[in-house]
Design a protein around this motif. Structure first.
Motif, PDB file in Angstrom:
ATOM      1  N   LYS A 158       0.835  -1.208   0.000  1.00  7.99           N
ATOM      2  CA  LYS A 158       0.000   0.000   0.000  1.00  7.99           C
ATOM      3  C   LYS A 158       0.864   1.250   0.000  1.00  7.99           C
ATOM      4  CE  LYS A 158      -4.281  -1.647   2.175  1.00  7.99           C
ATOM      5  NZ  LYS A 158      -5.181  -1.465   3.347  1.00  7.99           N
ATOM      6  N   LEU A 159       1.917   1.238   0.804  1.00  7.27           N
ATOM      7  CA  LEU A 159       2.809   2.397   0.853  1.00  7.27           C
ATOM      8  C   LEU A 159       3.469   2.637  -0.504  1.00  7.27           C
ATOM      9  CD1 LEU A 159       4.517   1.824   4.331  1.00  7.27           C
ATOM     10  CD2 LEU A 159       3.027   3.734   3.721  1.00  7.27           C
ATOM     11  N   ILE A 160       3.983   1.571  -1.094  1.00  2.00           N
ATOM     12  CA  ILE A 160       4.657   1.711  -2.389  1.00  2.00           C
ATOM     13  C   ILE A 160       3.677   2.196  -3.447  1.00  2.00           C
ATOM     14  CG2 ILE A 160       5.781   0.420  -4.243  1.00  2.00           C
ATOM     15  CD1 ILE A 160       7.028  -1.354  -2.037  1.00  2.00           C
ATOM     16  N   SER A 161       2.464   1.655  -3.426  1.00  2.00           N
ATOM     17  CA  SER A 161       1.466   2.029  -4.422  1.00  2.00           C
ATOM     18  C   SER A 161       1.082   3.500  -4.292  1.00  2.00           C
ATOM     19  CB  SER A 161       0.229   1.148  -4.269  1.00  2.00           C
ATOM     20  OG  SER A 161      -0.801   1.553  -5.141  1.00  2.00           O
ATOM     21  N   ARG A 162       0.843   3.953  -3.081  1.00  2.00           N
ATOM     22  CA  ARG A 162       0.403   5.348  -2.883  1.00  2.00           C
ATOM     23  C   ARG A 162       1.536   6.337  -3.139  1.00  2.00           C
ATOM     24  NH1 ARG A 162      -3.143   6.645   2.247  1.00  2.00           N
ATOM     25  NH2 ARG A 162      -3.151   8.608   1.049  1.00  2.00           N
ATOM     26  N   ILE A 163       2.747   5.979  -2.702  1.00  3.68           N
ATOM     27  CA  ILE A 163       3.875   6.889  -2.894  1.00  3.68           C
ATOM     28  C   ILE A 163       4.232   7.022  -4.368  1.00  3.68           C
ATOM     29  CG2 ILE A 163       6.350   7.181  -2.405  1.00  3.68           C
ATOM     30  CD1 ILE A 163       5.797   5.969   0.370  1.00  3.68           C
ATOM     31  N   SER A 164       3.955   5.982  -5.140  1.00  3.41           N
ATOM     32  CA  SER A 164       4.290   6.008  -6.569  1.00  3.41           C
ATOM     33  C   SER A 164       3.384   6.927  -7.374  1.00  3.41           C
ATOM     34  CB  SER A 164       4.233   4.593  -7.149  1.00  3.41           C
ATOM     35  OG  SER A 164       5.203   3.766  -6.536  1.00  3.41           O
ATOM     36  N   LYS A 165       2.263   7.345  -6.806  1.00  8.71           N
ATOM     37  CA  LYS A 165       1.363   8.228  -7.530  1.00  8.71           C
ATOM     38  C   LYS A 165       1.941   9.644  -7.575  1.00  8.71           C
ATOM     39  CE  LYS A 165      -2.761   5.610  -6.257  1.00  8.71           C
ATOM     40  NZ  LYS A 165      -4.058   5.630  -5.533  1.00  8.71           N
ATOM     41  N   PRO A 166       1.787  10.347  -8.700  1.00  5.19           N
ATOM     42  CA  PRO A 166       2.337  11.713  -8.815  1.00  5.19           C
ATOM     43  C   PRO A 166       1.794  12.627  -7.719  1.00  5.19           C
ATOM     44  CG  PRO A 166       1.597  10.900 -10.951  1.00  5.19           C
ATOM     45  CD  PRO A 166       1.108   9.910  -9.937  1.00  5.19           C
ATOM     46  N   ILE A 167       2.661  13.482  -7.203  1.00  6.05           N
ATOM     47  CA  ILE A 167       2.285  14.440  -6.159  1.00  6.05           C
ATOM     48  C   ILE A 167       2.274  15.829  -6.775  1.00  6.05           C
ATOM     49  CG2 ILE A 167       2.963  15.445  -3.949  1.00  6.05           C
ATOM     50  CD1 ILE A 167       4.294  12.778  -3.259  1.00  6.05           C
TER      51      ILE A 167
END
Length: 353
Positions: free
Chosen positions: A262-271
């Protein structure tokens, strides 16, 4: 004014807690302070036994005899609440028709002052009780001032400690706090797991969009980690783009894998930042504290670092559990190493727009 009236006035001034009774124990006069203890129940004309239990002398069936004994000591207690105890001494009347009993609170004076809202005006000016009350008030004031000072000092100490343990940019714990909290878990023999998380491509954000964008990314990542963990877990920023998550009491591999994915998936999204989008990913190495045997914070962090190193070697945006065979494959980044057999947790890659 008659001689009796003069005597009564004198007793009211010098012995405001006194009570006059006839030989049958019927109350003839009561001092103003004693009457203040029962303001709604006039005592004159009533029997002593209507208000008081005589505790001393124990054999008080012949009250008339007791009242004829000069200096006889009495211990009284009110029958109704508050059951204040009083100590008294008997002075027989010159006419032999009763006695004056001078009373005092003894060691219960502080309770009496509290229960009846007594002031210095309720005691003779020569009574040492007044001096004691002044001392008690001074002591109470000093203790209250000391309590407030201690509260302020404790508040300042807590604030200083909180500041010393907090990363100012993200609001997460810092390395100092991490060491203290993990050591507490070790000392209490609590099982835990430790994730070391490092951002991939973070340097490119700083280089292309500036450090303000990098700070914004770090704050967003900190918020994501808060949302994906529990209140009992510890999240610390231990370097520029390095984080540690300590999961209290959680050692099941499938749950740890789910959290990491979950952490990897969410962090990989553009900010989003301004009109641009910051793109980073996260590599995670996890170590589970052993159930038995030696546990050391430096060793745990070293093992997590080895797992993180393996995740970086395996293509980034990956989660790897520490295994003991990693100890033989330590090498600086860029140095050739033999292929490592690692357990990967890699979310499905998405095409970037």
């Amino acid at each position: 004014m008659t001689q009796t009236d003069n005597l009564a006035a004198m007793l009211d001034i010098m012995c405001p807690l006194s009570i006059s009774v006839d030989q049958d124990g019927r109350i003839r006069r009561v001092g103003p302070t004693l009457q203040k203890l029962r303001p709604d129940e006039p005592m004159p004309g009533r029997l002593l036994f209507d208000f008081f239990e005589i505790r001393r002398p124990r054999n008080n069936s012949n009250l008339a005899r007791v009242l004829t004994q000069p200096g006889e000591r009495l211990d009284l207690r009110f029958l109704d609440a508050p059951r204040t105890e009083l100590k008294g001494v008997v002075a027989p009347s010159p006419d032999g028709e009763g006695a004056v009993i001078n009373l005092s609170f003894g060691i219960s004076v502080l309770d009496a002052v509290r229960d009846y809202s007594l002031t210095s005006a309720d005691f003779p000016v020569t009574d040492l009780t007044i001096e004691m009350l002044y001392l008690v008030e001074a002591k109470s004031a000093a203790m209250e001032a000391s309590r407030k000072l201690n509260l302020r000092l404790r508040g300042a100490m807590i604030a200083a400690e909180e500041q010393a343990f907090t990363d100012t940019l993200t609001g997460l714990r810092n390395r100092r706090a991490l060491d203290v909290m993990v050591q507490r878990l070790i000392d209490s023999r609590t099982r835990f797991s430790l994730m070391q998380l490092d951002l991939d491509f973070f340097k490119q954000v700083n280089d292309t969009l500036g450090h303000a964008a990098g700070d914004h990314v770090l704050q967003c990542i900190a918020e994501i980690m808060h949302e994906e963990t529990r209140e009992s877990d510890i999240i610390a920023r231990v370097g520029g783009d390095e984080f540690v998550i300590v999961l209290n009491g959680l050692v099941e591999k499938h749950r740890l894998s789910m959290i990491a994915r979950k952490l990897i998936s969410r962090i990989s999204k553009p900010i989003p930042y301004g009109g641009a989008k910051c793109r980073v990913s996260a590599s995670i190495g996890t170590v589970r504290a052993p159930e038995t045997g030696f546990v050391d914070i430096d060793l745990i962090l070293h093992q997590a670092d080895l797992a993180l190193y393996a995740a970086k070697r395996s293509g980034r945006a990956t989660h790897v559990f520490y295994s003991s065979d990693m100890d033989d494959r330590q090498a600086p980044m860029g140095a050739p190493v033999r292929p490592a057999r690692v357990e990967l947790d890699r979310p499905a890659r998405r095409k970037r727009s």
